[in-house]
Design a protein around this motif. Structure first.
Motif, short mmCIF file in Angstrom:
data_model
loop_
_atom_site.label_atom_id
_atom_site.label_comp_id
_atom_site.label_asym_id
_atom_site.label_seq_id
_atom_site.Cartn_x
_atom_site.Cartn_y
_atom_site.Cartn_z
N ASP A 32 -3.96 67.88 28.66
CA ASP A 32 -4.02 68.43 29.94
C ASP A 32 -4.28 67.56 31.19
O ASP A 32 -3.49 67.41 32.18
CB ASP A 32 -4.41 69.92 30.13
CG ASP A 32 -4.37 70.35 31.24
OD1 ASP A 32 -3.35 69.89 32.17
OD2 ASP A 32 -4.85 71.50 31.64
N VAL A 33 -5.50 67.10 30.86
CA VAL A 33 -5.92 66.13 32.09
C VAL A 33 -5.54 64.78 32.11
O VAL A 33 -5.02 64.27 33.14
CB VAL A 33 -7.35 65.58 31.49
CG1 VAL A 33 -8.29 64.63 32.57
CG2 VAL A 33 -8.51 66.87 31.56
N VAL A 34 -4.88 64.45 30.90
CA VAL A 34 -4.24 62.94 30.85
C VAL A 34 -2.92 63.19 31.74
O VAL A 34 -2.51 62.35 32.35
CB VAL A 34 -4.20 62.41 29.57
CG1 VAL A 34 -3.38 60.86 29.77
CG2 VAL A 34 -5.55 61.83 29.35
N VAL A 67 -1.82 57.06 21.33
CA VAL A 67 -2.45 57.22 22.42
C VAL A 67 -3.07 55.69 22.83
O VAL A 67 -3.14 54.98 23.70
CB VAL A 67 -3.72 58.05 22.57
CG1 VAL A 67 -4.67 57.85 23.61
CG2 VAL A 67 -3.25 59.48 22.58
N LEU A 68 -3.67 55.22 21.53
CA LEU A 68 -4.40 53.78 21.62
C LEU A 68 -3.35 52.60 21.89
O LEU A 68 -3.54 51.94 22.90
CB LEU A 68 -5.07 53.50 20.35
CG LEU A 68 -6.27 54.78 20.09
CD1 LEU A 68 -6.91 54.27 18.88
CD2 LEU A 68 -7.36 54.26 21.23
N LEU A 69 -2.27 52.94 21.33
CA LEU A 69 -1.20 51.68 21.44
C LEU A 69 -0.46 52.07 22.46
O LEU A 69 0.23 50.83 23.02
CB LEU A 69 -0.30 51.80 20.26
CG LEU A 69 -1.01 51.19 18.93
CD1 LEU A 69 -0.14 51.19 17.73
CD2 LEU A 69 -1.64 50.03 18.92
N LEU A 70 -0.31 53.15 23.46
CA LEU A 70 0.41 53.16 24.57
C LEU A 70 -0.63 52.67 26.04
O LEU A 70 -0.28 52.59 27.18
CB LEU A 70 0.75 54.61 24.80
CG LEU A 70 1.98 55.13 24.15
CD1 LEU A 70 2.39 56.42 24.44
CD2 LEU A 70 3.14 54.07 24.67
N MET A 71 -1.80 52.25 25.64
CA MET A 71 -2.40 51.84 26.69
C MET A 71 -2.07 50.29 27.06
O MET A 71 -1.57 49.63 26.08
CB MET A 71 -4.30 51.68 26.30
CG MET A 71 -4.63 53.15 26.07
SD MET A 71 -6.35 53.07 25.37
CE MET A 71 -7.24 52.63 26.93
N GLY A 88 -5.25 56.43 39.48
CA GLY A 88 -6.61 56.17 39.06
C GLY A 88 -7.54 57.01 38.52
O GLY A 88 -8.59 56.77 38.11
N ALA A 89 -6.95 58.40 38.49
CA ALA A 89 -8.01 59.39 38.06
C ALA A 89 -8.10 59.35 36.57
O ALA A 89 -9.26 59.46 36.11
CB ALA A 89 -7.31 60.59 38.50
N VAL A 90 -6.96 59.08 35.73
CA VAL A 90 -7.01 58.96 34.40
C VAL A 90 -7.68 57.99 33.86
O VAL A 90 -7.07 56.64 34.02
CB VAL A 90 -5.86 59.21 33.79
CG1 VAL A 90 -5.78 59.18 32.20
CG2 VAL A 90 -5.29 60.62 34.13
N SER A 91 -8.86 57.82 33.38
CA SER A 91 -9.60 56.35 33.14
C SER A 91 -9.33 56.01 31.38
O SER A 91 -8.71 56.72 30.93
CB SER A 91 -11.04 56.59 33.38
OG SER A 91 -11.52 57.55 32.50
N ILE A 92 -9.69 54.81 31.44
CA ILE A 92 -9.71 54.23 30.02
C ILE A 92 -10.74 55.18 28.98
O ILE A 92 -10.21 55.66 28.02
CB ILE A 92 -10.47 52.85 29.86
CG1 ILE A 92 -9.58 52.02 30.67
CG2 ILE A 92 -10.47 52.51 28.61
CD1 ILE A 92 -9.94 50.62 30.76
N GLU A 93 -11.60 55.69 29.70
CA GLU A 93 -12.70 56.90 28.85
C GLU A 93 -11.79 57.95 28.55
O GLU A 93 -12.00 58.51 27.38
CB GLU A 93 -13.87 57.05 29.51
CG GLU A 93 -14.96 56.34 29.52
CD GLU A 93 -15.16 55.01 29.89
OE1 GLU A 93 -14.31 54.68 30.99
OE2 GLU A 93 -15.70 53.94 29.47
N ASP A 94 -11.05 58.44 29.42
CA ASP A 94 -10.17 59.71 29.28
C ASP A 94 -9.19 59.36 28.01
O ASP A 94 -9.34 60.36 27.22
CB ASP A 94 -9.29 60.03 30.52
CG ASP A 94 -10.09 60.49 31.54
OD1 ASP A 94 -11.10 61.11 31.38
OD2 ASP A 94 -9.73 60.39 32.76
N GLN A 95 -8.53 58.26 28.00
CA GLN A 95 -7.66 58.02 26.77
C GLN A 95 -8.41 57.74 25.62
O GLN A 95 -7.97 58.39 24.40
CB GLN A 95 -6.86 56.80 27.18
CG GLN A 95 -6.23 57.17 28.69
CD GLN A 95 -5.21 55.90 28.85
OE1 GLN A 95 -4.33 55.59 28.14
NE2 GLN A 95 -5.43 55.14 30.28
#
Lengths: 448, 201
Positions: A294-296, A329-333, A303-310
């Protein structure tokens, strides 16, 4: 006579109701405003403030769509979009907003209850402008993070005749500067000085926060319980309580508290992040996953959704055994994001990828091994690294992280998580041995 | 019980928003045509105050509401009472004089105290011949607000209507360092008439 020339000030009126918006514009123009811009809602307001910061914001408390003016204010401060010099005036027909202002730590410069005359608005704006003028040099030093200088200005203000009108504001700023500067003990003293004068809920919560920072958890919990009991509508106090509960290892209580307030503030994504953390620690992986997704997806502030969130989201997928989602999730970064990660983030990223998809993640993870063995890492990262290391039977790397985790300040917080992972790899005895070593080391440390 | 209160509160809230639209419209018209319609605006604000007061009274008398205490400058409070009342009283030939001797910010429920004082000044306006005085001062432990007029005084100091009961409740709810606030009524003040005095710790 107005003390400020409002015809030169840029006004922004934030209100979702067209009629009310028009009324606020009319009143602003009656007090002399010339440039009055509108924002019909939360998103527009953020966009306009970000692009061209107004001098004066008149914001209705009810913004529709599950958003409130208070939330807008908090978000603006969180992203540092609201300079101290800008006047933020909350406008409300709701008498209950007083209760909010009296409790919370983050307050607007002032609030005004509808209906009000142009003269009254003028008086309140003049008063806020005078206060901003009084604190102008302090704001400058605070923004430059020159905390010593900022505190010196406050000390001078305290003794001055003009400062008497702002005696509580000065004490509050003093406590906040100490907190920002990391002087947690002085922050505690400053908050207690305020409480000696009056039992403000935000000051009591400040004491709890500074005790939490000092790792004096039992006392911190006692203080925050008083605030939560006395002002149940003060949701930030619930966040602080949950944070303390987690540090104490009481994850179930933390999740319960956050779940209750998050339901009342469905668009507060900072609180949802906290809820996800509590749920994950509590072993409720499904809630953690759902909440982080939901957050992501919905924290739309750029800029609210951070690397940490992911990374957090990927971690909860791994925890739930949904390795495909984790990998996705990781590969979509974005590649640029991954390239620019600091070592700690790289550690988590490669560990989680090694867990989700060993073929893709293991080479990078083992490549980082020497650095991960030697470098101090944040708690979350240590857990990821330990988890991945257990998975590939790299016991030395895993146990090194665990030893650090169990001797750190957050040992209580992560104890359950660590024990569970060792149990999953049938290494309960080794975990117990590490605990024993850490305890012995501590005794030795205290003796010498 | 709370549901009923929520229904009432939401109705009051909507009404006050509507009243604000009316007041803004009048203010705009005044500016555009250079006319004074302050009595119309006074009536609108008085109606809104009356609504809020009713809700507050309901709160206080039914389930013991809690205060919303913020640091407040007595001087600002007095200026706001003057803005609300001076012009209206002047039309009836009554002068409202304000004297504030407080320098320190004081913890109090700004909106409730403003309403109590507005109400006291309005009451005084019904009995005063030509003058009302609002006086604020403090000592080490207490902040005092006194409203007095040059009328014939309270006919009966013992009986108190809803307004005064609510004012007394609000005063008593103000607590600090083991002390609580109070309301005192008397006659034969410095202007010769009724005296209404709040003391807040």
């Amino acid at each position: 006579m107005a003390e400020v020339d409002y015809s030169k000030k840029r006004f922004l009126v934030v209100d979702d109701q067209p009629m009310a918006r028009e009324s606020l514009r009319a009143i602003a123009q009656t007090v002399g405003a010339f440039a009055v811009d509108f924002a019909p809602g939360y998103q527009d307001a953020i966009f306009k403030i970000r692009n061209n910061t107004p001098d004066i914001i008149l914001c209705d408390y009810m913004l529709g769509d599950g958003r409130s003016g208070q939330q807008l204010l908090e978000e603006l401060r969180r992203f540092d979009l609201l300079p101290d010099e800008t006047i933020f005036m909350m406008v409300t027909g709701e008498q209950s907003y007083e209760q909010v202002v009296a409790a919370v730590e983050l307050v607007p410069d002032d609030y005004i209850i509808k209906p009000f005359s142009p003269d009254k608005l003028l008086l309140r704006l003049d008063r806020v402008a005078a206060k901003k003028k009084f604190f102008a040099s302090f704001y400058r030093e605070k923004r430059k993070q020159e905390y010593e200088k900022a505190l010196a200005i406050l000390a001078e203000n305290k003794g001055s005749e003009a400062g008497r009108a702002y005696r509580f504001e000065t004490l509050r700023q003093e406590a906040e500067v100490h907190m920002a500067a990391g002087n947690v003990e002085q922050a505690e003293t400053a908050y207690r000085n305020i409480l000696e004068k009056y039992e403000f809920p935000w000051a009591r919560a400040g004491v709890a926060k500074s005790l939490r920072q000092q790792n004096r958890l039992t006392e911190a919990r006692e203080e925050i319980e008083k605030v939560v009991a006395g002002t149940p509508h003060y949701f930030d106090a619930a966040d602080i309580k949950a944070n303390i509960c987690m540090a104490q290892g009481e994850h179930e209580e933390a999740q319960k508290v956050l779940d209750a307030v998050a339901k009342k503030t469905p668009r507060n994504y900072q609180r949802k992040r906290l809820l996800a953390e509590a749920a994950e620690l509590n072993g409720d992986v499904e809630t953690a996953r759902k909440t982080l997704a939901d957050v992501v997806a919905n924290d739309t502030m750029p800029g609210a959704v951070s690397i940490e969130d992911q990374l957090n989201l990927a971690r909860t997928h791994v925890g739930a055994g949904d390795l495909i989602s984790a990998e996705k999730v990781l590969l979509l970064m974005r590649e640029s994001e991954v390239m620019n990660m600091q070592l700690a983030q790289q550690g988590s990223f490669s560990a989680l990828l090694a867990l989700a998809s060993p073929a893709k993640g293991k080479p990078k993870f083992t490549g980082l091994r020497p650095a991960l063995l030697e470098t101090p890492l944040p708690t979350n990262v240590r857990i990821d690294v330990m988890h991945a290391a257990l998975n590939i039977n790299d016991n030395e790397l895993a146990d090194r992280q665990t030893k650090q985790l169990m001797s750190g300040d957050e040992a209580k917080k992560v104890f359950g998580t660590v024990r569970k992972l060792y149990a999953l790899h049938s290494r309960e005895n080794d975990f117990r041995e590490i605990q024993r070593q850490v305890a012995l080391q501590r005794i030795h440390h205290e003796e010498t | 019980m709370h549901q009923l209160l929520d229904v009432l509160a939401s109705g009051v809230h909507d009404t006050k928003n509507q009243l604000f639209c009316a007041e803004a419209h009048i203010a705009e018209t005044e500016k555009k045509h250079g006319i004074d319609l302050s009595e119309a605006r006074y009536a609108i604000e008085a109606a809104a105050q009356r609504l809020s007061r009713t809700l507050t009274a309901y709160h206080l008398l039914r389930d013991g509401a809690s205060l919303a205490v913020v640091p407040t400058l007595a001087e600002d409070l007095c200026s706001e009472i003057a803005i609300d009342q001076q012009k209206h009283l002047a039309r009836a030939g009554i002068v409202l004089e304000v004297k504030c001797e407080v320098r320190d910010a004081w913890p109090l429920d700004r909106d409730l105290i403003a309403d109590v004082l507005n109400n006291a000044v309005q009451n005084a306006g019904r009995h005063a011949r030509s003058k009302i005085m609002l006086h604020a001062w403090n000592d080490d432990t207490c902040l005092h607000f006194r409203v007095e007029d040059d009328g014939s005084g309270f006919a009966d100091l013992a009986t108190r209507g809803t307004g005064l009961l609510v004012a007394e409740r609000i005063a008593r709810l103000h607590q600090r360092q083991g002390k609580h606030g109070s309301l005192t009524l008397s006659n034969n003040g410095t202007l010769g008439g009724a005296v209404f005095e709040l003391c807040l710790p």
